[in-house]
Design a protein around this motif. Structure first.
Motif, PDB file in Angstrom:
ATOM      1  N   ARG A 242      62.661  14.646  -3.060  1.00 29.73           N
ATOM      2  CA  ARG A 242      62.539  15.262  -1.738  1.00 29.73           C
ATOM      3  C   ARG A 242      62.512  16.780  -1.852  1.00 29.73           C
TER       4      ARG A 242
ATOM      5  N   GLY B 119      59.257  18.647  -2.756  1.00 34.03           N
ATOM      6  CA  GLY B 119      58.242  18.712  -1.708  1.00 34.03           C
ATOM      7  C   GLY B 119      58.476  19.797  -0.686  1.00 34.03           C
TER       8      GLY B 119
ATOM      9  N   GLN C 289      58.915  24.768  -4.012  1.00 27.93           N
ATOM     10  CA  GLN C 289      57.590  24.952  -4.619  1.00 27.93           C
ATOM     11  C   GLN C 289      57.329  26.423  -4.936  1.00 27.93           C
TER      12      GLN C 289
END
Length: 255
Positions: A238, A241, A246
């Motif tokens: 999780r 994402g 990121q």
């Protein structure tokens, strides 16, 4: 800085809530006003969206000498007074344990005894002066552990050593406390200076990653490995994402 019930001070600087016990003339021993003030302070810190880290400290020469025995004995009903004190302290323990992604840092000088040591054991990072001493204390005056000590201490130092420390109530030096895992960092100087540095560094780290890492560590105490592995897998997948993660990974790969 603001006072809460005149026994506890509270301030927020750089996303760090600093909560300081303010009964230095009584070695910051917990009486009912302090227990109420401390609960109000930790609740305020946990519910304040601007706070990312909670720092616990004690004014004067000692962090906390435990419960205020004099106020207990002088109470019209000592049993009722101690029950109320323990209940308030335990509410604070629960609030801090469930602080979500807000790591708890403790700065310890002098004595951390009884409930004071319990709050230290519940912290995530402990900075101690070399003069610090840790003592379970309870059995020396015919009392039994509270503040979660009989649950926390075995998890920090192991069951056999925890039993020895609770049964004998011998003082533990700062050096031994570091060796057996009670203390994270030792300092020759005022521990609050180093604790503030540690707290500020934590406040600058990725908040959600810290939140989930802290949750995983604490939830591991109450479930089996298989369930925990499932949670780890779901959490890390999780997290990868999310936009902040990121961005951090992209920055890392460009080094």
């Amino acid at each position: 800085m603001s006072a809460i019930d005149q026994t506890v001070s509270y301030s927020v600087t750089g996303h760090v809530a600093e909560i300081t016990l303010q009964r230095p003339d009584a070695a910051n021993a917990f009486n009912l006003p302090m227990a109420r003030g401390f609960l109000a302070a930790v609740t305020r810190a946990v519910t304040d969206d601007d706070v990312r880290v909670i720092l616990l400290a004690g004014a004067g020469a000692r962090f906390c000498a435990g419960g205020d025995l004099a106020s207990m004995i002088d109470a019209p009903d000592p049993q009722a007074a101690l029950a109320e004190l323990a209940d308030l302290a335990h509410q604070s323990v629960r609030v801090l344990d469930a602080a979500g992604g807000k790591p708890v840092v403790a700065a310890v000088q002098g004595a951390a005894a009884g409930i004071g040591m319990s709050f230290v054991l519940g912290a995530d990072v402990v900075v101690a002066a070399r003069s610090a001493r840790f003592v379970t204390a309870y059995t020396s005056v015919g009392l039994t552990p509270d503040g979660g000590m009989s649950w926390l201490l075995p998890r920090v130092v192991g069951q056999r050593r925890a039993a020895e420390l609770l049964l004998t109530a011998r003082p533990v030096s700062a050096e031994e406390a570091e060796r057996i895992g009670i203390v994270s960092h030792l300092t020759d100087d005022d521990p609050l200076v180093e604790a503030r540095t540690q707290a500020a560094a934590l406040a600058a780290r990725p908040a959600e990653a810290l939140a989930q890492a802290r949750r995983l560590v604490r939830s591991a105490w109450s479930r089996d490995l298989s369930a925990h592995l499932d949670d780890e897998a779901a959490t890390i997948s999780r997290m990868v994402g999310t936009e902040p993660t990121q961005a951090l990974i992209t920055t890392f790969l460009r080094r």
